[in-house]
Design a protein around this motif. Sequence first.
Motif, PDB file in Angstrom:
ATOM      1  N   LEU A  65      -5.404  15.072 120.298  1.00  0.00           N
ATOM      2  CA  LEU A  65      -5.766  15.321 121.685  1.00  0.00           C
ATOM      3  C   LEU A  65      -6.430  14.061 122.244  1.00  0.00           C
ATOM      4  O   LEU A  65      -7.377  13.528 121.643  1.00  0.00           O
ATOM      5  N   ALA A  91      -6.540  29.172 122.582  1.00  0.00           N
ATOM      6  CA  ALA A  91      -5.803  27.915 122.700  1.00  0.00           C
ATOM      7  C   ALA A  91      -4.522  28.025 121.898  1.00  0.00           C
ATOM      8  O   ALA A  91      -4.464  28.715 120.873  1.00  0.00           O
ATOM      9  N   THR A 137      -3.219  22.470 120.816  1.00  0.00           N
ATOM     10  CA  THR A 137      -4.402  22.477 119.966  1.00  0.00           C
ATOM     11  C   THR A 137      -4.033  22.793 118.525  1.00  0.00           C
ATOM     12  O   THR A 137      -4.620  22.238 117.588  1.00  0.00           O
ATOM     13  N   ARG A 146      -8.557  18.818 116.543  1.00  0.00           N
ATOM     14  CA  ARG A 146      -8.809  20.013 117.347  1.00  0.00           C
ATOM     15  C   ARG A 146     -10.258  20.457 117.274  1.00  0.00           C
ATOM     16  O   ARG A 146     -10.732  21.198 118.139  1.00  0.00           O
ATOM     17  N   PHE A 200     -12.056  19.795 120.457  1.00  0.00           N
ATOM     18  CA  PHE A 200     -11.816  20.826 121.469  1.00  0.00           C
ATOM     19  C   PHE A 200     -12.686  22.046 121.199  1.00  0.00           C
ATOM     20  O   PHE A 200     -13.347  22.580 122.097  1.00  0.00           O
ATOM     21  N   VAL A 202      -7.941  29.246 118.102  1.00  0.00           N
ATOM     22  CA  VAL A 202      -6.676  28.520 118.064  1.00  0.00           C
ATOM     23  C   VAL A 202      -5.692  29.442 117.355  1.00  0.00           C
ATOM     24  O   VAL A 202      -5.657  29.510 116.126  1.00  0.00           O
TER      25      VAL A 202
END
Length: 318
Positions: free
Chosen positions: A47, A78, A82, A88, A91, A105
Amino acid sequence: MRVAAIDCGTNSVRLLVADLGGAELVEVERRMEIVRLGQGVDRTGRLAPDALERTFAAMRGYRELIDRHGASATRVVATSATRDAANRHEFVDGVREIFGVEPEVISGAEEAELSFEGATKGLARLSPETGMPEGPLPPYLVVDVGGGSTEFVVGSEHVYGALSVDIGCVRLAERHLRDAGDPPSAAALEAVVADIEAALDSVAEAVPVGDAHTLVGLAGSVTTIAGIALGLPAYDPERIHHSRVSAEQVHEVTRRLLAMTHGERAAIPVMHPGRVDVIGAGALILDRIVRRFAFSQVVVSEHDILDGIALSIDQKSR
């Protein structure tokens, strides 16, 4: 109870605040911002810092709305970008700081279940005159064309076949269309189609698509195609929701989009600025699904995984 659902996808982050009573939702507020969280993930596996900051900025605004509306429970989900990202945790940490809850996730299988639940709620209904079913008939094939992945789900009241495949409008546009000309070259479009058809081979093997009577299409690429097919002067979710777009209209809109320049696509009244560079890939995904599985039309739903997330909150809190 009043709940807040947040869906953080590859292209957009969305919020639904709703009152949840039993199995029914009453919408209070629905928002969407295109943040392109999945920018470059297909290429780098990570990301990007600026994509994370765009996403967090949108989420801070959502936190203010949630507090203003007094939601008592929040679920943050997510999906594809992700799932695929090596970083991740960045995030997850940022979302936890903003909302005070752990973002989930989720797997492609759970994404498919939530999309089906949200999309089909209220789709099958009984006629008040005859008491017989009317509207689109189950079993349904629900197709959620996302930014990084597309979910295929078959079911009636419950899901009995599902698969998530890594074809999405952002992923394919970044992979094949970024430097392919304006409008894109025939060779680039052939490469997109090849990726789509390879994914559909997997779908045909794993999901009982032939059982489905009705194709239900979800997410921004599909709703934008519907808006274009309907000739709307501006994006109108009430007119788009449960509209029916024929296979011929899907093919025609796709042909038009792929022949347009970036500026011509941007000038379409229903086009969100954040979809201009990826709508061609999204349209091709829907187009190839309709062709491959020989559906005569697609029923378009504005309700999707976001509604499924909201409906799931009561169950998760028990």
